[in-house]
Structure formats: C-alpha cells, structure tokens
Design a protein around this motif. Structure first.
Motif, mmCIF file in Angstrom:
data_model
loop_
_atom_site.group_PDB
_atom_site.id
_atom_site.type_symbol
_atom_site.label_atom_id
_atom_site.label_comp_id
_atom_site.label_asym_id
_atom_site.label_seq_id
_atom_site.Cartn_x
_atom_site.Cartn_y
_atom_site.Cartn_z
ATOM 1 N N TYR A 24 0.828 -1.215 0.000
ATOM 2 C CA TYR A 24 0.000 0.000 0.000
ATOM 3 C C TYR A 24 0.859 1.261 0.000
ATOM 4 C CZ TYR A 24 -4.013 -2.931 1.338
ATOM 5 O OH TYR A 24 -5.010 -3.879 1.380
ATOM 6 N N SER B 35 1.783 3.514 -1.954
ATOM 7 C CA SER B 35 1.355 4.743 -2.645
ATOM 8 C C SER B 35 0.356 5.547 -1.818
ATOM 9 C CB SER B 35 0.712 4.402 -3.992
ATOM 10 O OG SER B 35 1.663 3.897 -4.901
ATOM 11 N N PHE B 36 -0.156 4.943 -0.746
ATOM 12 C CA PHE B 36 -1.295 5.534 -0.044
ATOM 13 C C PHE B 36 -0.919 5.975 1.366
ATOM 14 C CE2 PHE B 36 -2.824 2.456 -3.172
ATOM 15 C CZ PHE B 36 -3.577 3.294 -3.979
ATOM 16 N N PHE C 60 -0.916 9.479 3.180
ATOM 17 C CA PHE C 60 -1.500 10.778 2.878
ATOM 18 C C PHE C 60 -0.961 11.906 3.750
ATOM 19 C CE2 PHE C 60 -4.509 7.582 1.396
ATOM 20 C CZ PHE C 60 -4.684 7.998 0.090
ATOM 21 N N ASN D 8 -1.364 -0.932 -5.289
ATOM 22 C CA ASN D 8 -0.735 0.335 -5.683
ATOM 23 C C ASN D 8 -1.141 0.804 -7.077
ATOM 24 O OD1 ASN D 8 0.856 1.275 -3.470
ATOM 25 N ND2 ASN D 8 2.191 -0.485 -3.765
ATOM 26 N N ASN E 294 0.027 6.091 -11.202
ATOM 27 C CA ASN E 294 -1.217 5.851 -10.463
ATOM 28 C C ASN E 294 -1.757 7.109 -9.782
ATOM 29 O OD1 ASN E 294 0.639 6.193 -8.426
ATOM 30 N ND2 ASN E 294 0.213 4.255 -7.379
ATOM 31 N N THR E 295 -1.417 8.275 -10.322
ATOM 32 C CA THR E 295 -1.874 9.523 -9.703
ATOM 33 C C THR E 295 -3.395 9.577 -9.602
ATOM 34 O OG1 THR E 295 0.079 10.705 -10.481
ATOM 35 C CG2 THR E 295 -1.832 12.027 -9.859
ATOM 36 N N VAL F 93 -4.595 7.265 -6.778
ATOM 37 C CA VAL F 93 -4.328 7.822 -5.446
ATOM 38 C C VAL F 93 -5.312 8.949 -5.144
ATOM 39 C CG1 VAL F 93 -2.639 9.039 -4.025
ATOM 40 C CG2 VAL F 93 -1.908 7.137 -5.483
ATOM 41 N N GLU F 94 -5.570 9.796 -6.140
ATOM 42 C CA GLU F 94 -6.517 10.896 -5.925
ATOM 43 C C GLU F 94 -7.935 10.372 -5.721
ATOM 44 O OE1 GLU F 94 -5.754 14.081 -5.333
ATOM 45 O OE2 GLU F 94 -3.748 13.185 -5.310
ATOM 46 N N ARG G 290 -8.101 9.489 -2.182
ATOM 47 C CA ARG G 290 -8.185 10.726 -1.414
ATOM 48 C C ARG G 290 -9.627 11.281 -1.454
ATOM 49 N NH1 ARG G 290 -3.792 13.742 -0.084
ATOM 50 N NH2 ARG G 290 -2.605 12.851 -1.831
ATOM 51 N N THR H 194 -6.088 2.112 2.210
ATOM 52 C CA THR H 194 -7.266 2.300 1.365
ATOM 53 C C THR H 194 -8.524 1.789 2.057
ATOM 54 O OG1 THR H 194 -7.005 0.150 0.252
ATOM 55 C CG2 THR H 194 -5.843 2.037 -0.707
#
Length: 404
Positions: free
Chosen positions: A194, A196-197, A199, A226, A274-275, A278-279, A282, A306
């Motif tokens: 995980y 990438s996550f 925040f 990810n 993976n923008t 991820v957004e 968010r 997530t």
C-alpha cells in the motif's frame, strides 16, 4: 480436512448466487480507478508472442527496468537496480517465497503486530514458521521488545501502510528497522503493497535501499493495490543481489516464470502511473469525512491505506454481518479476515466513488439501527434466530430502497 471458505467468501458467494438482487458490496480493499480516468492499454504490440514463450524467471527485462525506475521515483532509491529485483505472482506469492526461503535457512519463528491478514499468518504456518503477535507501536520503543522476543532466528513481519488500520512508516522507525536488519538471526520482511497511499505531507518512503544494503531486510510489493490491478497477479521483491539471486531458482522450481503478458500489462500500468488512483482514494476519504458524521461507528481517518478499521460496537460481528447481508443486502468484511478476530470490527473501503461511499455509510447506519431493534427483541425472546428473514421488524426494519 480441506480448509473451509472464509466468512467473507461465503457472503460473496451468497450474493453472487442471487444476481437479480441489488447488493451493496463493501468488501474490497483494492482501490477503484475513477470513471473516465485514462488507464493503460490492455493490449499492446509488445504482447505479440508473449503467450508462446517463457519469460525469464527473474522477470521480464522491461518490467524489471520499469520497477527500477518506479523505486527511484516513488521510494527515493539511489541503489536499486535490476539485480535487486524478482518478479512474483502477486504480493502474497512474494511473501510466501521469502518465508519458504527463510525456513530453508533455519528460521522457525516470526513476530508481527496485530491485527495481521490471515493469509500472511497462514503463509507463515505453511512455511513451517510459528507466529507470535506483539503489541508493537511503530515507535522506537519497539526495538527493546523485539530484541527481547527474538532469541532464535526470527522473521519480523512489518506491513506499512498497515492493512487494515492504516498506520504508516514514520522516520524515527527507520533506525529500528536498520538495527533489526543488522542483528544476526533476525530478518525483516517489509510488506509495502500500500505504499502509494500515505497521505501525510511528510510521507516517509519505503526503505528499499535498506533491503539492497542489508541481507536481513527484504521488501515485497505488488501492482494489485498500488496500481488497482489485482487481476494481473504481479508482485515484486527487492533484496540484496545475493538474496535475490538465491530466490530465482526457488521461483523457477515453483512456477518456472511469471505470466509474460501480465508482466507487460504491469509495465504499461507502472509507466502510466497511479496519480488518478491515489486521488480517487483521497476523494473517497473526503467523502467519508463529509458523510460519516451521523454514523455512531465513525472513526478518524487513518494516515494511510485504502480502508477504515471501524468498530461497530457489536459483540457478535459475524452474526451482525449475516444479518446485514440477509436484511439489507450489505456485504461486509469483518475481522474474521484477520488474526486475532476482534469483536465488533469491520474493514470499510475508502477507494470507492463518493456516491457509493454515501450509500454505504447510510446503509450501514440503517443496518445498525435495525440490528439494535432485532437484538433487543431477541433478548426479550421474540425472535427466531434461525428464521430472521421472517422477522418483519416493525418500523425498525429497512427495505432495499435508495440506500442500496
């Protein structure tokens, strides 16, 4: 005796057996790509011939090259190159491969924080490694506890961001990890699926260079979480060159090589980035913050991951989850997916669209209110536990209306 299906899979099977009904499935911890986001192409000219040959056992050169670039950019690595990578059939395969290799070296004990995903615990057992849960805090205080516990060759399993609590790696913990990796007879298995996550504004990248430098440190990762592509079944291991080289023949013996077409799909996914994904997570977190105010079980957003680890305050969470399935068409993931099984807790996804988040929170709130009325009637001897579908619940009952 054959292993039984998990409680989660039994509930999913129940929903899938009735496809004409409107189910609200809130079980997945794989984030969803937002509608309209540009995804990598499913088929490219590079796939020509892939099904008719074996990929190299260490990984397709295009994928290992993409992973090196990824770790330089995402993890801030200065040291990783292709010799430090091994492509696997997903993150769980990577974990199992490392555990089996460590067991062959004489490791018979593993320690970990709680809760732990049952699949990881079971992989430890399958490798012949007994597991012990510790009250780890993710702070420097853990070092003394771990050293006292590790009196024989021991695997220290670290999962950050953590599934399911969302705890993340903090800079002060890097010294703990390095000290553990340097100690003879200890091996840190760092699960970064995980990564990438995270925040927080001061995000601490996955310490892949520590894996390159220290024989007692290994990182596993995957594209499932990810990059939102669990169907590819592509993961990877980062380790010192000698460690990675030792794992290659084990992978070759077990699987020959990993699906070449899926590896090329993973190249496209990593190159694409993976923008948007991820957004989307968010945005799901923002939707939770906006709509969870009336939910008694609401919890603060964790710094990473997530999903949310929600305490519903229901002692028998399995019974409630079956009730929510039968009467509200809600499919939930309970703490039965983790060890130890903790009363009252469910995993709730944040990587879902805002509208489904709203529907999910509303439906969960209604199911909890309905459950209170049902449970109260049951305590008064007015319910048939084996015939809950026949209970009309009076005004407290909820149908399958807009909240589905």
């Amino acid at each position: 005796m054959a292993p039984e299906l998990s409680a989660l899979q039994r509930r999913l099977n129940r929903a899938e057996s009735r496809p004409g009904e409107d189910w609200l499935v809130l079980v997945e911890n794989v984030p969803e790509w937002p509608a309209g986001a540009a995804r990598p192409a499913e088929t490219t000219p590079a796939h020509v011939g892939a099904p008719f040959s074996y990929a190299p056992s260490q990984g397709h050169p295009r994928l290992t090259e993409a992973l090196v670039k990824r770790e330089h950019e995402v993890s801030g690595s200065r040291l990783v190159d292709e010799s430090h990578l091994l492509v696997t059939a997903g993150g769980m395969h990577a974990i199992g491969l490392v555990l089996r290799d460590l067991a062959a070296q004489g490791y018979r004990k593993a320690v970990h924080t709680t809760p732990i995903f049952c699949g990881v615990r079971d992989s430890m057992a399958a490798a012949g490694i007994r597991s012990t849960a510790l009250p780890l805090t993710g702070t420097p205080d853990d070092l003394a506890l771990l050293r006292a516990e590790c009196t024989e060759p021991t695997v220290v399993y670290v999962n950050l961001p953590h599934n399911p609590t969302g705890d993340v790696l903090r800079p002060a913990y890097l010294d703990v990890l390095r000290a553990l990796a340097e100690q003879p007879g200890m091996h840190v298995l760092y699960d970064a699926v995980y990564d990438s996550f995270d925040f927080r504004p001061d995000r601490c990248p996955t310490p892949v260079d520590l894996a390159v430098q220290e024989p007692g440190f290994t990182v596993v990762n995957s594209v499932s979480k990810n990059y939102g592509r669990p169907g590819d079944r592509i993961g990877w291991i980062v380790a010192g060159a000698e460690h990675a080289a030792r794992l290659v023949p084990r992978l070759e013996w077990e699987a020959v090589s990993i699906n070449g077409r899926a590896q090329l799909d993973a190249v496209a996914a990593i190159d694409r980035g993976n923008t948007d994904l991820v957004e989307a997570v968010r945005a799901g977190r923002d939707a939770y913050a906006a709509h969870a105010g009336g939910l008694r079980a609401a919890a603060p957003l964790p710094p990473g991951g997530t999903q949310l680890w929600l305490d519903l305050g229901v002692p028998d969470i399995e019974r409630f989850a079956d009730f929510a399935l039968d009467r509200h068409h809600l499919v939930l993931t309970t703490s039965a997916n983790y060890a130890p099984v903790l009363p009252g807790l469910i995993r709730f996804p944040t990587g879902i669209p805002a509208e489904r988040m709203r529907r999910g929170l509303t439906a969960l709130h209604e199911a909890l209110e309905d459950w209170e009325a049902y449970d109260r009637a049951d305590r008064n001897g007015r319910n048939d536990l084996n015939g809950r579908d026949d209970w009309n619940g009076g005004e407290g009952a909820r149908g399958h209306g807009d909240s589905r």
